[in-house]
Design a protein around this motif. Structure first.
Motif, mmCIF file in Angstrom:
data_model
loop_
_atom_site.group_PDB
_atom_site.id
_atom_site.type_symbol
_atom_site.label_atom_id
_atom_site.label_comp_id
_atom_site.label_asym_id
_atom_site.label_seq_id
_atom_site.Cartn_x
_atom_site.Cartn_y
_atom_site.Cartn_z
ATOM 1 N N ASN A 90 61.578 20.247 16.486
ATOM 2 C CA ASN A 90 62.543 19.248 16.025
ATOM 3 C C ASN A 90 63.012 18.354 17.182
ATOM 4 N N LEU A 91 63.271 18.978 18.324
ATOM 5 C CA LEU A 91 63.731 18.220 19.487
ATOM 6 C C LEU A 91 62.668 17.234 19.951
ATOM 7 N N MET A 92 61.406 17.683 19.947
ATOM 8 C CA MET A 92 60.347 16.809 20.427
ATOM 9 C C MET A 92 60.181 15.596 19.515
ATOM 10 N N GLU A 93 60.400 15.813 18.215
ATOM 11 C CA GLU A 93 60.356 14.677 17.296
ATOM 12 C C GLU A 93 61.478 13.687 17.601
ATOM 13 N N LEU A 94 62.641 14.246 17.914
ATOM 14 C CA LEU A 94 63.778 13.384 18.260
ATOM 15 C C LEU A 94 63.484 12.583 19.522
ATOM 16 N N ILE A 95 62.875 13.249 20.497
ATOM 17 C CA ILE A 95 62.564 12.558 21.751
ATOM 18 C C ILE A 95 61.591 11.404 21.479
ATOM 19 N N ALA A 96 60.598 11.687 20.623
ATOM 20 C CA ALA A 96 59.660 10.620 20.265
ATOM 21 C C ALA A 96 60.386 9.467 19.576
ATOM 22 N N LYS A 97 61.367 9.827 18.757
ATOM 23 C CA LYS A 97 62.098 8.806 18.007
ATOM 24 C C LYS A 97 62.946 7.917 18.921
ATOM 25 N N ILE A 98 63.692 8.537 19.827
ATOM 26 C CA ILE A 98 64.539 7.723 20.710
ATOM 27 C C ILE A 98 63.691 6.896 21.664
ATOM 28 N N ARG A 99 62.515 7.429 21.974
ATOM 29 C CA ARG A 99 61.620 6.695 22.851
ATOM 30 C C ARG A 99 61.262 5.367 22.196
ATOM 31 N N GLN A 100 60.975 5.440 20.905
ATOM 32 C CA GLN A 100 60.686 4.241 20.121
ATOM 33 C C GLN A 100 61.909 3.329 20.043
ATOM 34 N N GLU A 101 63.006 3.908 19.550
ATOM 35 C CA GLU A 101 64.184 3.099 19.245
ATOM 36 C C GLU A 101 64.766 2.408 20.466
ATOM 37 N N PHE A 102 64.737 3.079 21.617
ATOM 38 C CA PHE A 102 65.352 2.487 22.806
ATOM 39 C C PHE A 102 64.312 2.038 23.826
ATOM 40 N N SER A 103 63.068 1.932 23.423
ATOM 41 C CA SER A 103 61.934 1.660 24.321
ATOM 42 C C SER A 103 62.123 2.328 25.683
ATOM 43 N N LEU A 104 62.213 3.653 25.620
ATOM 44 C CA LEU A 104 62.491 4.456 26.805
ATOM 45 C C LEU A 104 61.221 4.911 27.501
ATOM 46 N N THR A 105 61.363 5.090 28.797
ATOM 47 C CA THR A 105 60.346 5.801 29.555
ATOM 48 C C THR A 105 60.893 7.204 29.791
ATOM 49 N N VAL A 106 60.039 8.207 29.634
ATOM 50 C CA VAL A 106 60.536 9.583 29.735
ATOM 51 C C VAL A 106 59.735 10.373 30.764
ATOM 52 N N LEU A 107 60.460 11.070 31.616
ATOM 53 C CA LEU A 107 59.831 12.038 32.514
ATOM 54 C C LEU A 107 60.358 13.408 32.103
ATOM 55 N N LEU A 108 59.427 14.291 31.733
ATOM 56 C CA LEU A 108 59.829 15.535 31.094
ATOM 57 C C LEU A 108 59.396 16.746 31.906
ATOM 58 N N ILE A 109 60.363 17.592 32.249
ATOM 59 C CA ILE A 109 60.029 18.897 32.825
ATOM 60 C C ILE A 109 60.053 19.886 31.676
ATOM 61 N N GLU A 110 58.990 20.636 31.553
ATOM 62 C CA GLU A 110 58.983 21.598 30.444
ATOM 63 C C GLU A 110 58.142 22.801 30.832
ATOM 64 N N HIS A 111 58.631 23.976 30.419
ATOM 65 C CA HIS A 111 57.905 25.186 30.765
ATOM 66 C C HIS A 111 56.770 25.471 29.796
ATOM 67 N N ASP A 112 56.997 25.125 28.527
ATOM 68 C CA ASP A 112 56.021 25.423 27.489
ATOM 69 C C ASP A 112 54.792 24.522 27.667
ATOM 70 N N MET A 113 53.703 25.108 28.205
ATOM 71 C CA MET A 113 52.505 24.339 28.533
ATOM 72 C C MET A 113 51.910 23.639 27.325
ATOM 73 N N LYS A 114 51.833 24.380 26.235
ATOM 74 C CA LYS A 114 51.216 23.818 25.017
ATOM 75 C C LYS A 114 51.953 22.563 24.599
ATOM 76 N N LEU A 115 53.261 22.678 24.644
ATOM 77 C CA LEU A 115 54.109 21.574 24.224
ATOM 78 C C LEU A 115 53.868 20.337 25.089
ATOM 79 N N VAL A 116 53.850 20.554 26.384
ATOM 80 C CA VAL A 116 53.644 19.440 27.310
ATOM 81 C C VAL A 116 52.278 18.803 27.060
#
Ligand SMILES: Nc1ncnc2c1ncn2[C@@H]1O[C@H](COP(=O)(O)OP(=O)(O)OP(=O)(O)O)[C@@H](O)[C@H]1O
Ligand SMILES: [Mg+2]
Lengths: 257, 330
Positions: free
Chosen positions: A191-217
């Motif tokens: 759910n969070l990753m979908e939200l991140i994708a959404k705000i990326r669109q809405e605010f034309s954001l650039t994102v740098l993500l640290i994440e432990h879950d390899m599959k997710l990244v």
């Protein structure tokens, strides 16, 4: 079309005898969703701290939108449009949820110190705009209904979301997320990753993500930088990173052992 | 502006009642309560709302007191009704002088994180006191006599008393101090103060210039301390450096801690307590024959801190708690 928004040049961070980050070079293109991964203690958070001015790099330079920002104070960097969340949640715990968000936009509310005392028209208008904006941002993350809660009393997952909302409220061009899904279950993470994708669109954001879950990244990032013991050992698309022997040895190997 | 104005007028009615019902000693205590309210609320802005620790509030009070007292001796004929105009202006000047001192002290020490402010303000308070002791122009150790102040104002048979004029001016500043802090705290500026208290690193990362926020809170706080000093000077007509020692700074800190860090109404209540407690205990002292006032006073404080460790009202305002209580019981 791929324009560099952020560039780190030979960044080094020395803590006493420990080189937490060693001559790190990387860049992030405008609009990109980039991953920063590595085993525990690899130096990922330290990179964020250097980018956002919390730590002064021992050597190296950070360039944001073509301007060098090394040596600027964190609030100056934030106002230029580079902001972050914290791995070890740093909300303003005794403030309400909406106050947390309002703090982050406070430099956008331009009125004098005495304006609130006399409740000037300008003050009231800017203030109601701020509240409106804060409610909208909270709404995206489903937190609007809890806007008056004391932020420290929110469930853990929602605290992580509030960290993102708060960072968004500064009006960023780029946002650095430090393990935003830490401690969340599979569904919450999705759910969070979908939200991140959404705000990326809405605010034309650039994102740098640290994440432990390899599959997710691997699933959502366009490019990935891999750190190990403060050194960049690989970078490229998920496919490249996934099949790199160095990464498998340093990261996956350790992780799965 | 309507709410503060009506509040002030309402409180003036209480002043008129006090004029006819209280004896002059109690009236004097009432003025001191008002002065301590201003000291408490203004210190709360720094120690409570902004989460810094200042230990030199008496120093800023002294700056305001002496500057405005000195200025008033240059214009000696400030008696009667004139006082209603001149004393607020003098208070304003005293406040501005204290605010300037606050800026000079705050700027270097607030840049740094940690407890530097406590040490620097502690030193500042002592420096001011010792400097005043050695300034013959304002009386030095002997004290500063003959400061003009409110006097009875005769309107052809109808007399407005010194007390009422003094009360009006002190109450005016209590109301001003309350509403200024109340409203600033509920604005972007004030939210910056609060964020500094909560987490300085996170505040910076969210675009808050924390040094600026701290200095602003500190300057505003010093301003009102100076105002309190000015009211004190003109009502007592006499100043002595000894009145601005460490004990007075501690009194201000106690008001803030007792009432609750970040509770303005808490500071108001605690100011009454801290001002009157020693007086209420005086009979006990006469009974026992030894100075038990301070002992009992401290015991009360310790007890309160055990029972309500976050101060009387925590960071809540009195009416928030009342509302909560009413909701719970109904
Ligand atoms: N302020 C500091 N002082 C001294 N050493 C530090 C400091 N901050 C980080 N380190 C050290 O630097 C190294 C990298 O830490 P960092 O927090 O950047 O790792 P990380 O990749 O974020 O790890 P994790 O996945 O556990 O969050 C660690 O060995 C850590 O102990
Ligand atoms: Mg980390």
């Amino acid at each position: 079309m791929s324009e560099k928004l952020l560039e780190a040049r030979t960044l080094t961070m020395q803590f006493g005898g420990l080189k937490a980050v060693n001559e790190l070079d990387f860049f992030v293109n405008r609009g990109e969703l980039m991953g920063l991964i590595g085993p525990n203690g690899a130096g990922k958070t330290t990179v964020f701290n250097m980018l956002t001015g919390v730590y002064q790099p021992t050597t190296g330079e950070v360039v944001f939108e073509g301007n060098p920002i090394r040596g600027l104070k964190p609030y100056q960097i934030a106002r230029q449009g580079l902001t972050r969340t914290f791995q070890n949640i740093r909300l303003f715990r005794d403030l309400s949820v909406i106050e947390n968000v309002l703090v982050a936009g406070s430099h956008l509310a331009r009125y004098g110190l005495m304006a609130p005392v006399f409740e000037t028209k300008n003050f009231r208008q800017l203030e109601s705009e701020q509240y409106e904006r804060a409610r909208h941002l909270l709404d995206i993350f489903g937190l609007e209904g809890k806007k008056d809660w004391s932020s420290g009393t929110l469930p853990y997952g929602e605290q992580r979301k509030l960290e993102i909302v708060r960072a968004l409220a500064t009006g960023p061009k780029m946002i650095c997320l430090d393990e935003p899904a830490a401690g969340m279950n599979h569904k919450e993470t999705h759910n969070l990753m979908e939200l991140i994708a959404k705000i990326r669109q809405e605010f034309s954001l650039t994102v740098l993500l640290i994440e432990h879950d390899m599959k997710l990244v691997m699933g959502i990032c366009e490019r990935i930088v891999v750190l190990d013991h403060g050194v960049k050992i690989e970078q490229g698309t998920p496919q490249v990173v996934q099949s790199s022997p160095k990464v498998i040895e340093a990261y996956l190997g350790v992780d799965e052992a | 502006m309507r709410v503060p104005m009506l509040t002030f007028l309402g409180l003036m009615i209480l002043g008129v009642i006090a004029e006819f019902t209280l004896d002059s000693f109690v009236q004097l205590m009432l003025i001191y309560v008002l002065i301590n309210m201003i000291l408490g609320m203004s210190l709360n802005l720094v120690n409570g709302f902004t989460g810094q620790f200042s230990l030199g509030h008496a120093g800023f009070m002294a700056v305001g007191a002496y500057v405005s007292a000195y200025l008033s001796t240059l214009f000696p004929d400030l008696t009667g009704g004139m006082g209603l105009v001149t004393f607020p202006v003098l208070a304003l000047l005293g406040g501005l002088a204290a605010a300037f001192a606050g800026y000079l002290v705050g700027l270097p020490s607030l840049r740094l994180r940690g407890d530097y402010l406590a040490i620097v303000t502690l030193g500042f308070g002592e420096i001011i006191r010792v400097t005043l002791l050695n300034m013959p122009a304002v009386g030095g150790a002997r004290g500063f006599y003959g400061i003009p102040g409110p006097t009875d104002w005769d309107l052809g048979g109808f007399v407005i008393s010194k007390f009422l004029i003094g009360y009006a001016q002190a109450m005016f500043w209590v109301v001003a101090c309350f509403f200024v802090i109340w409203r600033v705290v509920r604005s972007a500026h004030g939210r910056a103060f609060l964020s500094v208290r909560e987490d300085e690193i996170a505040a910076e990362a969210m675009g808050v210039d924390t040094t600026k926020a701290k200095v602003r809170a500190f300057v505003l706080s010093s301003f009102f301390a100076g105002i309190a000093g000015s009211i004190f000077a003109h009502y007592a007509n006499y100043l002595n450096p000894a009145s601005f020692g460490f004990n007075r700074s501690i009194d201000a800190v106690i008001i803030v801690v007792l009432g609750g860090m970040g509770s303005l109404t808490g500071s108001l209540v605690a100011a009454v307590f801290v001002t009157l407690m020693p007086e209420l205990l005086r009979p006990l002292q006469e009974l026992v024959g030894v100075d038990v006032r301070m002992v009992v006073y401290s015991l009360c404080l310790i007890l309160l801190m055990i029972l309500r460790p976050k101060g009387l009202f925590g960071s809540k305002e009195v009416f928030e708690l009342v509302r909560k209580y009413v909701r719970k019981t109904s």
